[in-house]
Write a protein that holds these residues in place. Structure first.
Motif, PDB file in Angstrom:
ATOM      1  N   HIS A 135       0.862  -1.186   0.000  1.00 35.23           N
ATOM      2  CA  HIS A 135       0.000   0.000   0.000  1.00 35.23           C
ATOM      3  C   HIS A 135       0.900   1.238   0.000  1.00 35.23           C
ATOM      4  O   HIS A 135       1.764   1.375   0.869  1.00 35.23           O
ATOM      5  CB  HIS A 135      -0.875  -0.039   1.253  1.00 35.23           C
ATOM      6  N   THR A 190      -5.261  -9.300   2.731  1.00 37.06           N
ATOM      7  CA  THR A 190      -6.287  -8.252   2.752  1.00 37.06           C
ATOM      8  C   THR A 190      -6.883  -8.069   4.144  1.00 37.06           C
ATOM      9  O   THR A 190      -7.316  -6.972   4.492  1.00 37.06           O
ATOM     10  CB  THR A 190      -7.421  -8.566   1.751  1.00 37.06           C
ATOM     11  N   ALA A 191      -6.884  -9.133   4.943  1.00 35.36           N
ATOM     12  CA  ALA A 191      -7.413  -9.005   6.311  1.00 35.36           C
ATOM     13  C   ALA A 191      -6.527  -8.059   7.125  1.00 35.36           C
ATOM     14  O   ALA A 191      -7.034  -7.224   7.890  1.00 35.36           O
ATOM     15  CB  ALA A 191      -7.486 -10.381   6.977  1.00 35.36           C
ATOM     16  N   TYR A 200      -4.660  -5.680   5.900  1.00 39.63           N
ATOM     17  CA  TYR A 200      -4.879  -4.350   5.322  1.00 39.63           C
ATOM     18  C   TYR A 200      -6.162  -3.741   5.903  1.00 39.63           C
ATOM     19  O   TYR A 200      -6.191  -2.578   6.332  1.00 39.63           O
ATOM     20  CB  TYR A 200      -4.957  -4.488   3.806  1.00 39.63           C
ATOM     21  N   GLN A 201      -7.207  -4.533   5.942  1.00 41.38           N
ATOM     22  CA  GLN A 201      -8.487  -4.052   6.467  1.00 41.38           C
ATOM     23  C   GLN A 201      -8.377  -3.709   7.958  1.00 41.38           C
ATOM     24  O   GLN A 201      -8.923  -2.697   8.417  1.00 41.38           O
ATOM     25  CB  GLN A 201      -9.567  -5.109   6.238  1.00 41.38           C
ATOM     26  N   ALA A 202      -7.651  -4.542   8.686  1.00 45.98           N
ATOM     27  CA  ALA A 202      -7.475  -4.280  10.123  1.00 45.98           C
ATOM     28  C   ALA A 202      -6.738  -2.955  10.343  1.00 45.98           C
ATOM     29  O   ALA A 202      -7.056  -2.196  11.266  1.00 45.98           O
ATOM     30  CB  ALA A 202      -6.714  -5.433  10.775  1.00 45.98           C
ATOM     31  N   TYR A 203      -5.752  -2.676   9.487  1.00 46.10           N
ATOM     32  CA  TYR A 203      -5.036  -1.391   9.549  1.00 46.10           C
ATOM     33  C   TYR A 203      -5.991  -0.231   9.276  1.00 46.10           C
ATOM     34  O   TYR A 203      -6.015   0.761  10.013  1.00 46.10           O
ATOM     35  CB  TYR A 203      -3.895  -1.393   8.540  1.00 46.10           C
ATOM     36  N   ASN A 204      -6.770  -0.364   8.215  1.00 39.98           N
ATOM     37  CA  ASN A 204      -7.703   0.714   7.864  1.00 39.98           C
ATOM     38  C   ASN A 204      -8.662   1.017   9.004  1.00 39.98           C
ATOM     39  O   ASN A 204      -9.037   2.169   9.228  1.00 39.98           O
ATOM     40  CB  ASN A 204      -8.486   0.343   6.602  1.00 39.98           C
ATOM     41  N   GLU A 205      -9.052  -0.022   9.724  1.00 39.94           N
ATOM     42  CA  GLU A 205     -10.051   0.134  10.786  1.00 39.94           C
ATOM     43  C   GLU A 205      -9.425   0.361  12.156  1.00 39.94           C
ATOM     44  O   GLU A 205     -10.157   0.582  13.128  1.00 39.94           O
ATOM     45  CB  GLU A 205     -10.942  -1.119  10.819  1.00 39.94           C
ATOM     46  N   HIS A 206      -8.116   0.301  12.244  1.00 38.21           N
ATOM     47  CA  HIS A 206      -7.465   0.477  13.541  1.00 38.21           C
ATOM     48  C   HIS A 206      -7.728   1.885  14.087  1.00 38.21           C
ATOM     49  O   HIS A 206      -7.616   2.870  13.345  1.00 38.21           O
ATOM     50  CB  HIS A 206      -5.956   0.247  13.403  1.00 38.21           C
ATOM     51  N   ASP A 239      -1.821   0.801  -4.861  1.00 31.16           N
ATOM     52  CA  ASP A 239      -1.598  -0.465  -4.150  1.00 31.16           C
ATOM     53  C   ASP A 239      -1.168  -1.536  -5.149  1.00 31.16           C
ATOM     54  O   ASP A 239      -1.747  -1.671  -6.225  1.00 31.16           O
ATOM     55  CB  ASP A 239      -2.886  -0.929  -3.464  1.00 31.16           C
ATOM     56  N   SER A 256      -5.601  -0.944  -6.318  1.00 30.84           N
ATOM     57  CA  SER A 256      -6.428  -0.014  -5.553  1.00 30.84           C
ATOM     58  C   SER A 256      -7.652   0.406  -6.359  1.00 30.84           C
ATOM     59  O   SER A 256      -7.532   0.772  -7.533  1.00 30.84           O
ATOM     60  CB  SER A 256      -5.621   1.229  -5.177  1.00 30.84           C
TER      61      SER A 256
END
Lengths: 104, 104
Positions: free
Chosen positions: A11, A68-69, A71-77, A99, B52
């Motif tokens: 990313h 991707t999990a 990545y998603q966890a980072y986005n939502e952190h 990305d 992306s």
């Protein structure tokens, strides 16, 4: 062909700030940006200077995720969400997210 | 903060092609693009898929140079010049070059 093994994601975000180059505000923003590298799941974090004369971005960050999990966890952190809401939206003038995944 | 040591440059290009996704023409272009990784001075060459949803680029390449002299030698190398003239200008629909150096 790539150091990215299948399933991994790199990313990247290129950006410019509203702050004067070399200012204390610029340094403070970059320090806050760099702190995102400590969020769990973030790998190979880099804060970089963009130097191509062919675009107007002045900085960039690059990080990798195992999948991707992550990545998603980072986005939502909460630290990332707070950074976007409290700093990014007010202090970033322009940006582009790019990305990458392995080609095959 | 970065795997790029002082003086090094990471050159990246995101791009889309005029070819149909999955076509033989696309594969042939990407093979020609990948061959640039063999030009002397090119390090850490990667040919990548851009994923992306926030931009329209579909591919990317990333490479590193030890210094600006190596970058310039790549730009002027006959294989690179021929690729730009014979393939890139006809087969690339849109692209963006982003180059990074260490922040400090």
């Amino acid at each position: 062909m790539s150091t990215l093994t299948p399933g991994r994601i790199r990313h990247t975000v290129s950006f410019t700030l509203v702050h004067e180059p070399g200012s204390e505000q610029e340094r403070d923003f970059l320090a806050a940006q760099a702190a995102l590298g400590a969020i769990p799941g973030v790998e190979a974090y880099e804060l970089l200077r963009e130097v191509s004369p062919k675009n107007d971005f002045r900085f960039g960050c690059s990080m990798e995720f195992a999948d991707t999990a992550a990545y998603q966890a980072y986005n939502e952190h909460p630290d990332h969400v707070a950074f976007v809401n409290d700093r990014w939206q007010a202090e970033v003038q322009d940006f582009l997210e790019i990305d990458y995944e392995p080609l095959d």
